[in-house]
Write a protein that holds these residues in place. Structure first.
Motif: not given
Lengths: 210, 497
Positions: A68-69, A134, A143-145, A147, A151
Motif C-alpha cells: 500500500e506504500g 477522518r 487514504p481510507a483502506y 477493502w 481481503w
C-alpha cells in the motif's frame, strides 16, 4: 605541451575504451571506500536483544504495509533529537532493523513516524482509523483502506516460500515455524495482519534502552 | 545511411523518443497535480485501492524520471552523438528496440506500481522482472551510444558525450547493485541487504540516480545544445574537463546525507556531508562555464525561446546545486529532513533544471529535424513564463511548508514539552499545499502548450518549410550549412589546425 593534464586528457577523450574505464574507475572509488565497508560491518547486520524476527502474521502485515506504500508518507526512523524522542519514543537503533528487508525508514513525514507506534493505540483504534481515518482524526489526509478488512491475508502470496527465502538470507525461521505459517494466517484479513504488524513495531527494543 | 551522396542522420528514432517523452511529461505531471490535490482532498482516490496516494506517488516519480526523463535523454543522446561523431547511429535497429522497449517498460511498470508491486526503494520501486528488462535495454542503449562513438569520424570525443557516457555507465552500476534481491514470486522479492545496510545502498543509488541521470545526463544536453543554440563555443574547455571528473568522483560519496542522524555509522554521514559541500565546486564550475558561454549572446535571449529555457535551466541548476549541499549540512538537515523542503528541493531541480532544459532542447530539435519553423514562437514564450511562474511558486510553497514543519516539529516550550502536536503542524500545511497545487497546474498548463506546439510543428499543415540557415563555426572558422548536413557540430574542444 604546457599543461601535462591536458595531454593526459587528450588520450582519454580520443579513446572511448579508456574513457569508459576512466569513468568506471573514478565513479567506483566512493562506493568502495564508503559503502562497501558498511556491507561488511557486522554490527549493522547482526541480531541482538533489540532485534525482532517477524512472525508469519507480522511478515504478512508488513507486506501489506509495503504494497500500500505506507512508507511513502510514514517514516520508521526516530532520530536522536530531543523533540523527536519526546514525540515518538526512544530513538531508533541499527540492530532493530536487521530483519527489515527492505528497510522502511522512509524519507518524508506526511504523516507521523511509526517506528514506535506498537502498543500506543488499541487494535480497535487502528481498525477504525484504517477503515475511515477522518472518523478519529477529523483533518487527517490519509487514504481510507476499507477493502483491507475484506481481503484475505492468505491472498498475499505464499507465506512459506517467503519465509524460506528469508531463511536463505539469514532470518532464523525453524522448519516448524514455516510449517505452521499457513495455519497462523488462515482466517485473518489483511487489515488484521497489518494491525498486528503495527502493534509490534518498535516493541523489540530492550528495556535498558527505553 | 547514404542518400544522394550526402550523409544523413537517423533522426526518426529521435523524433519518436521526443514524442513519447512529451506524452510521459504530461501524464507524469497530471499524476503529480492529482497527488497534490489528494493532499488537500484525500477523497480524490475515489475509494479505489489502486488510486491511493501510496500507489500513485511512485507512478508520478517513475513516470517523470523514466518516462519523461530517460526518453528525453535517449533522444538527445542519439541526436547529439551522431552529430558530434559525424556518423549515423551505430546499429539503428537496436536504437528502435531501445526506444519502443523502454516505452513498454514504463507503461507496464506503471501499471505494476498501481497493482502494488513495489520494492519500496525510491526511484527503484519496480520489482525484479522489470529490473532485468531495464538492464537489458540499458545495455542496448550503451551499445548504440558507445558504438556510434567508436565509429566516429572526429578524433576527439566531445564533452557532451562524456556526460552521457557517465550516465550510462554509472547508472548501470547503481541499478544492478541496488536491486540485488532474492525473488519470492513474480511480484515480490526480498532485498539482499538488511536494514541499515539496505538504507546505505539505497541512498548510494538514490542520490546518484539524481546525480548521474538527472544531473549528469542533462549536463550532456547542456554541453551540446547550449553552444548550438547560442552560437558560441563552450567558454572554457579546461573547466569542463575539471568539472566533469570532479563531478564524477565526488557525487558518489554524497548519498548518505539522506540518512543524517539515522541509524547508520556517523563517519559515513560526516563523510557524505563533507563531500556534498565539495560537490558545490564542480556544480558551479559547470554553471559558470555555461553562463560564460552564453554571455556573448545575451541579446538572443529576447527572441529565442529555446535558448531562454536552456539559460533559465542553468540558473535553476545553480540554485539547486547550492541548496543541496546546504541541506546536506547535518545541522540544517535536522530541520529539513522528512519535510516538504526536500520535495521543494527536488522540484527546483526537476522542474527548474530537468524539465526546462529538456523543453529548450525540444524547441531546438523539433524544428531542426523537421526542417520547419516552430508552429508558434508566441506559445513557446507563454510556456516559458508559465514554467518559470510554476516553478517559483512551487519552490516557495514548499519552502514555506518544509521550514514550518521542520521548526514546529522541533519546537519545545519552556517546561520542556512539545509546543505543537503533529496534527497542529499538519493543519498549518493547508495553504502551502493549496499554493503548490496551483503551481503544479500552472507548470502543467505550460507543458500542455508545448505538447500542442510541438505536435503542430511535427504534423501541422500550415508550417512553413525553411531551408537550414547558415551558421558560422567561430572556432574552426568554417562556414557550413546547418543540419542535417553539417560536417561537425559546436565542437569547441577541437583545436584549429
Amino acid at each position: 605541451m604546457k599543461y601535462h593534464g591536458v595531454t593526459l586528457h587528450r588520450k582519454l577523450e580520443n579513446n572511448i575504451g579508456l574513457l569508459i574505464f576512466g569513468i568506471l574507475f573514478i565513479s567506483s572509488i566512493g562506493g568502495l571506500v564508503q559503502v562497501l565497508p558498511s556491507i561488511f560491518q557486522e554490527s549493522l547486520k547482526t541480531a541482538t536483544e533489540n532485534s525482532h524476527l517477524y512472525s508469519a502474521v507480522e511478515l504478512t502485515g508488513r507486506d501489506v504495509y509495503i504494497r500500500e506504500g505506507c512508507h511513502v508518507c510514514h517514516s520508521q526512523q526516530i532520530r536522536p533529537l530531543l523533540a523527536e524522542v519526546e514525540r515518538y519514543g526512544p530513538y531508533s537503533r541499527a540492530d532493530e532493523f536487521v530483519y527489515d528487508r527492505p528497510f522502511m525508514w522512509g524519507s518524508k513525514r506526511t504523516g507521523p513516524d511509526l517506528h514506535r507506534i506498537g502498543g500506543k493505540y488499541s487494535d480497535d483504534w487502528h481498525r477504525v482509523h484504517l477503515i475511515d481515518p477522518r472518523s478519529v482524526i477529523n483533518n487527517s489526509i490519509m487514504p481510507a483502506y476499507p477493502w483491507l478488512a475484506e481481503w484475505e491475508a492468505t491472498d498475499l502470496g505464499d507465506i512459506q516460500k517467503k519465509m524460506s527465502v528469508l531463511r536463505i538470507l539469514g532470518h532464523p525461521y525453524t522448519d516448524e515455524e514455516i510449517a505452521a505459517a499457513p495455519e497462523e494466517i488462515a482466517g485473518l484479513s489483511q487489515l488484521d495482519a497489518l494491525i498486528i504488524y503495527l502493534q509490534v513495531l518498535g516493541t523489540g527494543l530492550a528495556e535498558e534502552y527505553r | 545511411m547514404i542518400s544522394d551522396g550526402r550523409e544523413i542522420y537517423h533522426d526518426g528514432v529521435v523524433k519518436r523518443l521526443i514524442q513519447f517523452s512529451i506524452i510521459w511529461a504530461v501524464v507524469g505531471m497530471v499524476v503529480g497535480v492529482w497527488l497534490a490535490a489528494q493532499l488537500i482532498w484525500p477523497g480524490l482516490d475515489f475509494g479505489q485501492f489502486w488510486l491511493t496516494f501510496g500507489r500513485i506517488r511512485p507512478l508520478h516519480t517513475n513516470g517523470i524520471i523514466f518516462g519523461f526523463g530517460v526518453s528525453a535523454l535517449m533522444a538527445t543522446a542519439f541526436y547529439s552523438v551522431q552529430r558530434t561523431s559525424n556518423v549515423p547511429l551505430f546499429m539503428p535497429r537496436l536504437a528502435w528496440i531501445c526506444c519502443y522497449g523502454w516505452q513498454v517498460l514504463v507503461l507496464l511498470g506503471g501499471i505494476s506500481l498501481l497493482a502494488g508491486w513495489t520494492s519500496t526503494k525510491e526511484y527503484a520501486e519496480l520489482e525484479w522482472p522489470f529490473d532485468i528488462v531495464i538492464t537489458i535495454l540499458w545495455v542496448c542503449f550503451a551499445v548504440v551510444f558507445f558504438g556510434t562513438i567508436a565509429t566516429r569520424r572526429i578524433r576527439s570525443i566531445y564533452v557532451s558525450n562524456w556526460f552521457y557516457g557517465a550516465l550510462i555507465i554509472v547508472i548501470a552500476m547503481l541499478h544492478i547493485v541496488n536491486n540485488l534481491a532474492l525473488p519470492v514470486s513474480i511480484n515480490k522479492s526480498y532485498s539482499l541487504f538488511p536494514g541499515a545496510q539496505d538504507a546505505i545502498v539505497q541512498w548510494w543509488y538514490g542520490h546518484n540516480a539524481v546525480g548521474f541521470l538527472l544531473t549528469g545526463g542533462f549536463l550532456g544536453m547542456l554541453y551540446y545544445f547550449l553552444p548550438k543554440q547560442s552560437g558560441q563555443p563552450i567558454w572554457s574547455y579546461r573547466l569542463s574537463v575539471i568539472s566533469f571528473w570532479a563531478f564524477t568522483y565526488t557525487y558518489i560519496w554524497a548519498g548518505p546525507h539522506h540518512l543524517h542522524y539515522n541509524s547508520i555509522p556517523e563517519w559515513v554521514q560526516s563523510l557524505a556531508m563533507v563531500m556534498s559541500l565539495i560537490l558545490l565546486a564542480p556544480s558551479w564550475a559547470t554553471m559558470i562555464n555555461g553562463i560564460m558561454t552564453v554571455s556573448k549572446a545575451w541579446r538572443k535571449l529576447s527572441v529565442d525561446p529555446a535558448l531562454k529555457f536552456i539559460v533559465l535551466a542553468l540558473a535553476f541548476y545553480g540554485l539547486a546545486t547550492f541548496e543541496g549541499p546546504m541541506m546536506a549540512i547535518r545541522s540544517v538537515n535536522i530541520v529539513s529532513h522528512f519535510t516538504d523542503w526536500t520535495i521543494g528541493h527536488v522540484h527546483s531541480g526537476a522542474l527548474g533544471w530537468n524539465a526546462m532544459i529538456t523543453y529548450g532542447t525540444f524547441y531546438y530539435m523539433v524544428p531542426h529535424m523537421m526542417g520547419r519553423e516552430l508552429y508558434s514562437v508566441r506559445l513557446a514564450n507563454i510556456h516559458f513564463w508559465l514554467a518559470l511562474a510554476g516553478t517559483m511558486l512551487y519552490i516557495l510553497a514548499m519552502w514555506g511548508a518544509g521550514v514550518s514543519q521542520g521548526l514546529l516539529w522541533l519546537s519545545i516550550d519552556d517546561i520542556g514539552e512539545l509546543s505543537y502536536s503533529f496534527n497542529d503542524v499538519m493543519a498549518a500545511m493547508v495553504p502551502y499545499y493549496a499554493l503548490r497545487l496551483v503551481a503544479g497546474l500552472i507548470f502543467l498548463a505550460g507543458t500542455v502548450l508545448m505538447a500542442y506546439n510541438l505536435f503542430r510543428t511535427m504534423y501541422g499543415r500550415h508550417t512553413v518549410a525553411v531551408s537550414p540557415p547558415l551558421i558560422i563555426d567561430e572556432l574552426q572558422g568554417t562556414v557550413y550549412k546547418e543540419e542535417p548536413r553539417e560536417p561537425s557540430s559546436g565542437n569547441a574542444q577541437e583545436v584549429p589546425a
